[in-house]
Scaffold this motif. Structure first.
Motif, short mmCIF file in Angstrom:
data_model
loop_
_atom_site.label_atom_id
_atom_site.label_comp_id
_atom_site.label_asym_id
_atom_site.label_seq_id
_atom_site.Cartn_x
_atom_site.Cartn_y
_atom_site.Cartn_z
N GLU A 207 0.85 -1.19 0.00
CA GLU A 207 0.00 0.00 0.00
C GLU A 207 0.88 1.24 0.00
O GLU A 207 1.95 1.24 0.62
CB GLU A 207 -0.91 0.01 1.24
N THR A 209 -1.77 1.32 -3.29
CA THR A 209 -1.78 0.56 -4.54
C THR A 209 -1.22 1.41 -5.67
O THR A 209 -1.58 2.58 -5.83
CB THR A 209 -3.21 0.13 -4.87
N GLY A 210 -0.35 0.80 -6.46
CA GLY A 210 0.30 1.49 -7.56
C GLY A 210 1.69 1.97 -7.24
O GLY A 210 2.40 2.46 -8.12
N GLN A 223 -3.69 -0.34 -10.04
CA GLN A 223 -4.89 0.08 -9.34
C GLN A 223 -6.14 -0.50 -9.97
O GLN A 223 -7.10 -0.86 -9.28
CB GLN A 223 -4.97 1.61 -9.31
N GLU A 226 -6.51 -4.15 -8.95
CA GLU A 226 -7.04 -4.28 -7.59
C GLU A 226 -8.56 -4.11 -7.58
O GLU A 226 -9.27 -4.77 -6.81
CB GLU A 226 -6.38 -3.26 -6.67
N ARG A 227 -9.06 -3.23 -8.43
CA ARG A 227 -10.51 -3.00 -8.50
C ARG A 227 -11.22 -3.97 -9.44
O ARG A 227 -12.42 -3.84 -9.64
CB ARG A 227 -10.77 -1.56 -8.96
N LEU A 273 -8.63 7.25 -10.22
CA LEU A 273 -7.37 6.65 -9.80
C LEU A 273 -6.39 7.72 -9.33
O LEU A 273 -6.63 8.92 -9.48
CB LEU A 273 -6.76 5.84 -10.95
N PRO A 277 0.78 7.85 -6.30
CA PRO A 277 0.36 7.19 -5.06
C PRO A 277 1.15 7.60 -3.83
O PRO A 277 0.66 7.46 -2.71
CB PRO A 277 0.57 5.70 -5.37
#
Length: 501
Positions: A207, A209-210, A223, A226-227, A273, A277
């Motif tokens: 974490e 993400t990305g 990302q 993950e979704r 998004l 990150p």
């Protein structure tokens, strides 16, 4: 016939003494660099001390043959005599600079930062370190590297894989991207490239993400995975982000093989998004610009120019300690050593005083020249160069250039570097007063920002016509150069942006 003989010739030359070199160096230092220099001198010279507000302070050294508010004299016509006179008296610190050190009349234009074409959501916020046992009221924002290192320690990696993970984390920038080459990291650690890639695959699960992606498409891909929203159409969209940045939706739909409705949904997902990150975590504290000069409105009219006392180091020469060590000197070498330190301390105190006066003198003339900007705004910024200011205050252009380097002024309109006020001149079509390049850029920016209200996109040629009607003689290539410096897209790209909106 060849022979040897002695000749006596007389000529003028520039003599730069060590004291003059130090004065020139102090003049061009920023307030942070000056503070570091003063700290080093306090460590080196035992006769120097700070002027503390509390307690009994040592007596300051009084400059010889100079009144406290004496006017500065900077000679530009006879550099050799100025340098020789400085050896006899300490009235003139700067005079002429070396011919090779002279700077140009114009300061480089600084383009203000503008938002990019992509406007994704803000980066998610990072965590805060738990409260310490000693002081529960103090909280420190953890950095991205600390956050990643904690996850690497909890990832159940082998000791060797953990070392590889730490090396990868060290190559992560503040935005969360991996900037190091995997082959170089593998060679440095003495392991195979496939092993480094395997550890990186584990780190991609950290974490936020990305994080630790090597490019923007890879960051967004992680990302989307993950979704559970990554598919061939979205993969094609990530490979054609340049078309999205140009708002070329027809070409983008054709490349992805989707209709307008699906394309709108895909773009909406991308906007949700985070392209950076790591931006939500703490990093190195940004250094706040501390102005060297304050400009405030004068109740009696005009402007009041004052030096920022917080940026001026206050040094004193400890005469009592000088007397003690002078009395203890047993030979000529010791006496010369003490006298040298005393001379250096006295000269540094005087150099700092002259530096402050010179900055104030230059800043006051700049404010006098640009009073319309302070009163009415950037459109009234006058064309100005170093030569104009130098002639007005009787200094050399190189001296003015050094004073305006890395010096900032706080005005009612914001904090600006002194070089901001030096702009090129753009001639008027009717033969009137010239216009400042900065004011013309401000007009171009205002005209383009007004396009969203009326929906009429102005081409560079149309902007030239409008400016010519306003009395500004400007070429199309100059308008294009200013527009690109402001990071404003072309008229074709702006039309696509309006249609996209």
């Amino acid at each position: 016939m060849l022979g040897q003989r002695l000749e006596v010739r007389q000529g003028q030359g520039l003599v730069i003494t060590p004291q003059l070199q130090q004065a020139i160096k102090l003049l061009q230092l920023s307030n942070l660099e000056l503070d570091a220099f003063v700290e080093a001198e306090l460590e080196r010279n035992p006769l120097l001390s700070r002027d503390e507000a509390e307690g009994e302070a040592p007596e300051p050294a009084e400059p010889r043959d100079a009144e406290p508010d004496a006017e500065l004299s900077f000679s530009d016509d006879r550099p050799g005599e100025a340098a020789q006179a400085m050896d006899a008296r300490d009235d003139d610190l700067y005079g002429d600079a070396a011919p090779g050190e002279r700077s140009g009349d114009r300061a480089p234009d600084a383009a203000p930062e503008q938002p990019g074409l992509s406007d994704w959501s803000r980066a998610r916020q990072g965590g805060v370190a738990p409260e310490g046992e000693g002081d529960r009221n103090e909280q420190r924002e953890i950095t991205l590297w600390e956050h990643l290192q904690a996850q690497a320690s909890a990832a159940a990696l082998s000791p060797s894989d953990h070392a590889i993970a730490l090396a990868l984390i060290d190559a992560v920038d503040e935005g969360g991207y991996l900037r190091g080459e995997l082959a170089e990291i593998a060679d440095r650690l003495g392991c195979g490239l496939d092993r480094v890639e395997a550890v990186l695959a584990v780190c991609h699960g950290f974490e936020p993400t990305g994080v630790m992606a090597r490019s923007v498409p890879e960051c967004l891909k992680l990302q989307l995975i993950e979704r559970n929203r990554f598919d061939p159409a979205m993969d094609c969209l990530l490979n054609n982000l340049d078309l999205l940045a140009r708002r070329d939706l027809p070409a983008l739909r054709k490349a992805c093989g989707v209709d307008a409705e699906d394309m709108a949904e895909m773009i909406a997902e991308l906007k949700a998004l985070t392209p950076r990150p790591g931006a939500g975590f703490g990093g190195e504290t940004a250094q706040t610009v501390i102005p060297d000069v304050h400009v405030r409105p004068d109740p009696a009219g005009g402007w009041r120019v004052e030096l920022n006392s917080d940026t001026l180091p206050r040094l004193l020469v400890d005469k009592r300690y000088h007397g003690v060590i002078s009395a203890g000197a047993r030979n000529e070498a010791d006496k010369a050593f003490v006298a040298d330190f005393a001379a250096q301390a006295n000269w540094l105190v005087k150099s700092l005083d002259q530096r402050a006066k010179t900055i104030l003198k230059v800043a006051s003339e700049i404010v006098r020249q640009q009073d319309a900007f302070l009163a009415f705004g950037v459109e009234f910024l006058r064309p100005l160069n170093l030569k104009t200011v130098a002639e007005a205050i009787g200094m050399h252009e190189s001296t003015v250039s050094r004073v305006t380097s890395n010096k900032y002024v706080a005005t009612p309109r914001g904090v600006f570097e002194l070089k901001f006020f030096f702009t090129a001149a753009i001639q008027a079509t009717d033969g009137g007063a010239a216009h400042s390049a900065e004011s013309v850029r401000s007009r171009i920016k205002a005209m383009i920002e007004a396009e969203a209200a009326d929906g009429d996109v102005l081409s560079d040629d149309r902007i030239v016509e409008i400016l010519n009607e306003a009395g500004i003689d400007i070429a199309r290539r100059t308008v294009a150069k200013y527009r690109e410096a402001l990071r404003i897209p072309s008229s074709i790209q702006r039309k696509r942006m309006l249609r996209f909106a």
